[in-house]
Design a protein around this motif. Structure first.
Motif, PDB file in Angstrom:
ATOM      1  N   PRO A 150       0.755  -1.446   0.047  1.00  0.00           N
ATOM      2  CA  PRO A 150       0.643  -0.278  -0.035  1.00  0.00           C
ATOM      3  C   PRO A 150       0.684   1.120  -0.004  1.00  0.00           C
ATOM      4  N   ARG A 151       2.131   0.878   0.840  1.00  0.00           N
ATOM      5  CA  ARG A 151       2.392   2.684   1.247  1.00  0.00           C
ATOM      6  C   ARG A 151       3.546   2.668  -0.898  1.00  0.00           C
ATOM      7  N   LEU A 152       4.377   1.080  -1.059  1.00  0.00           N
ATOM      8  CA  LEU A 152       5.042   1.510  -2.668  1.00  0.00           C
ATOM      9  C   LEU A 152       3.559   1.865  -3.139  1.00  0.00           C
ATOM     10  N   ILE A 153       1.991   1.647  -3.858  1.00  0.00           N
ATOM     11  CA  ILE A 153       1.814   2.617  -4.352  1.00  0.00           C
ATOM     12  C   ILE A 153       1.214   4.481  -4.264  1.00  0.00           C
ATOM     13  N   LYS A 154       1.044   4.451  -2.784  1.00  0.00           N
ATOM     14  CA  LYS A 154       1.689   6.091  -2.785  1.00  0.00           C
ATOM     15  C   LYS A 154       2.706   6.933  -2.862  1.00  0.00           C
ATOM     16  N   ALA A 155       3.862   5.770  -2.785  1.00  0.00           N
ATOM     17  CA  ALA A 155       5.433   6.706  -3.294  1.00  0.00           C
ATOM     18  C   ALA A 155       5.110   6.788  -5.136  1.00  0.00           C
ATOM     19  N   LEU A 156       4.634   5.862  -5.561  1.00  0.00           N
ATOM     20  CA  LEU A 156       4.260   6.253  -7.334  1.00  0.00           C
ATOM     21  C   LEU A 156       2.963   6.594  -7.329  1.00  0.00           C
ATOM     22  N   GLN A 157       2.725   6.969  -6.791  1.00  0.00           N
ATOM     23  CA  GLN A 157       1.514   8.448  -7.137  1.00  0.00           C
ATOM     24  C   GLN A 157       1.875   9.115  -6.723  1.00  0.00           C
ATOM     25  N   GLU A 158       2.924   9.253  -5.317  1.00  0.00           N
ATOM     26  CA  GLU A 158       3.943  10.528  -5.121  1.00  0.00           C
ATOM     27  C   GLU A 158       4.786  10.578  -6.106  1.00  0.00           C
ATOM     28  N   MET A 159       5.578   9.996  -6.617  1.00  0.00           N
ATOM     29  CA  MET A 159       6.084   9.637  -8.394  1.00  0.00           C
ATOM     30  C   MET A 159       5.583  10.679  -8.945  1.00  0.00           C
ATOM     31  N   GLN A 160       4.330  10.356  -9.395  1.00  0.00           N
ATOM     32  CA  GLN A 160       3.893  10.425 -10.509  1.00  0.00           C
ATOM     33  C   GLN A 160       3.702  12.201 -10.203  1.00  0.00           C
ATOM     34  N   ARG A 161       3.381  12.825  -9.087  1.00  0.00           N
ATOM     35  CA  ARG A 161       2.183  13.648  -9.040  1.00  0.00           C
ATOM     36  C   ARG A 161       3.385  14.809  -9.226  1.00  0.00           C
ATOM     37  N   LEU A 162       4.877  14.515  -8.541  1.00  0.00           N
ATOM     38  CA  LEU A 162       5.722  16.005  -8.438  1.00  0.00           C
ATOM     39  C   LEU A 162       5.778  15.785  -9.972  1.00  0.00           C
ATOM     40  N   ALA A 163       6.128  14.962 -11.290  1.00  0.00           N
ATOM     41  CA  ALA A 163       6.378  14.477 -12.101  1.00  0.00           C
ATOM     42  C   ALA A 163       5.822  13.596 -12.980  1.00  0.00           C
ATOM     43  N   PRO A 164       4.242  14.308 -13.217  1.00  0.00           N
ATOM     44  CA  PRO A 164       4.075  13.422 -14.477  1.00  0.00           C
ATOM     45  C   PRO A 164       4.287  13.183 -15.617  1.00  0.00           C
ATOM     46  N   GLY A 165       4.443  11.732 -15.398  1.00  0.00           N
ATOM     47  CA  GLY A 165       4.869  10.767 -16.787  1.00  0.00           C
ATOM     48  C   GLY A 165       6.504  10.822 -17.081  1.00  0.00           C
ATOM     49  N   ARG A 166       7.137  11.541 -15.720  1.00  0.00           N
ATOM     50  CA  ARG A 166       8.673  11.375 -15.999  1.00  0.00           C
ATOM     51  C   ARG A 166       9.344  10.868 -15.384  1.00  0.00           C
ATOM     52  N   GLY A 167       9.487   9.797 -14.156  1.00  0.00           N
ATOM     53  CA  GLY A 167       9.904   9.315 -13.456  1.00  0.00           C
ATOM     54  C   GLY A 167      10.992   8.174 -14.113  1.00  0.00           C
ATOM     55  N   PHE A 168      11.559   8.028 -13.375  1.00  0.00           N
ATOM     56  CA  PHE A 168      11.922   6.628 -13.982  1.00  0.00           C
ATOM     57  C   PHE A 168      12.371   5.523 -12.088  1.00  0.00           C
TER      58      PHE A 168
END
Ligand SMILES: C[S@@+](CC[C@H](N)C(=O)[O-])C[C@H]1O[C@@H](n2cnc3c(N)ncnc32)[C@H](O)[C@@H]1O
Length: 218
Positions: A150-168
């Protein structure tokens, strides 16, 4: 192309399952998950067995900058930055790039590379203290699998929030039951792991649209 090996310039990982002196125990797992001196710079039984800068991330930094088309003035965040090796090398390869890191390990931050001092924050991947859309790219290498699902999903959402579509994101995985068995005998810190298809389903569930790749022990 979301599936991209941005770490291809690194030497092959030396995660030799023979390299630990004793069989893994619950105590090894408990201590390694504290991400303190034992994990980074203690015996190999608890983690790295010595996490030292040797310049190996320089070509990776070049590939990341090219892949995302980063330029001076852009902000980049490394989630799970440890001692700031990649932060240092991104700064060196692209002077003027604004590079920052975040990690839960106070030990790693207190032993960071001098070039990264003041750029590294203490905090957890699932609660990134930065505004929406504030980074040109967000990276997380071999770190997010350390969170439970559940926290992993939140972490991915946080990355997406800070840089939409620009994560690695690079995470622990395996392609065969044999690789999975080797991984499970070796792993200390990861709370979640899966085959690539399982990871991709999880990325979709989280709404993460950035890029990704796998760390596989062979
Ligand atoms: C295997 S190391 C990877 C370090 C670095 N990214 C690299 O590839 O060399 C995993 C890192 O994740 C960090 N970490 C563990 N849980 C975390 C969390 N919830 N949030 C941020 N970082 C975390 C650890 O402290 C450690 O620095």
């Amino acid at each position: 192309m979301p599936d991209i090996d941005l770490l291809r310039a690194l030497p092959r990982p030396k995660r030799n399952v023979q390299a630990r002196s004793t069989a893994k125990t619950e105590e090894h797992v408990r201590i390694s998950r504290q991400y303190s001196a034992e994990y980074f710079d203690g015996s190999r039984d608890y983690g790295y067995g010595g996490y030292r800068y040797d310049g190996r991330w320089v070509p990776v930094a070049r590939d990341i900058i090219r892949h995302f088309g980063l330029k001076p003035g852009d902000r980049v965040l490394d989630v799970g930055c440890a001692k700031g090796f990649l932060v240092k090398d991104l700064l060196a390869v692209c002077p003027g790039l604004e590079v920052f890191g975040i990690d839960v390990s106070r030990y790693a931050l207190m032993h960071c590379e001098p070039e990264a001092i003041g750029r590294l924050h203490i905090g957890s991947a699932d609660d990134l203290p930065f505004p929406d859309g504030s980074f040109a790219a967000v990276l997380s290498i071999n770190s997010l699998h350390n969170l439970p699902r559940p926290r992993l999903i939140k972490a991915l959402q946080e990355m997406q929030r800070l840089a939409p579509g620009r994560g690695f994101v690079q995470v622990d995985s395996y392609r065969t039951p044999e690789q999975k068995a080797i991984f499970e005998s070796w792993v200390l810190t990861a709370e979640y792991h899966d085959y690539p298809a399982g990871w991709i389903a999880l990325f979709e569930e989280a709404g993460y649209t950035g890029d990704y790749y796998w760390t596989i022990i062979e």
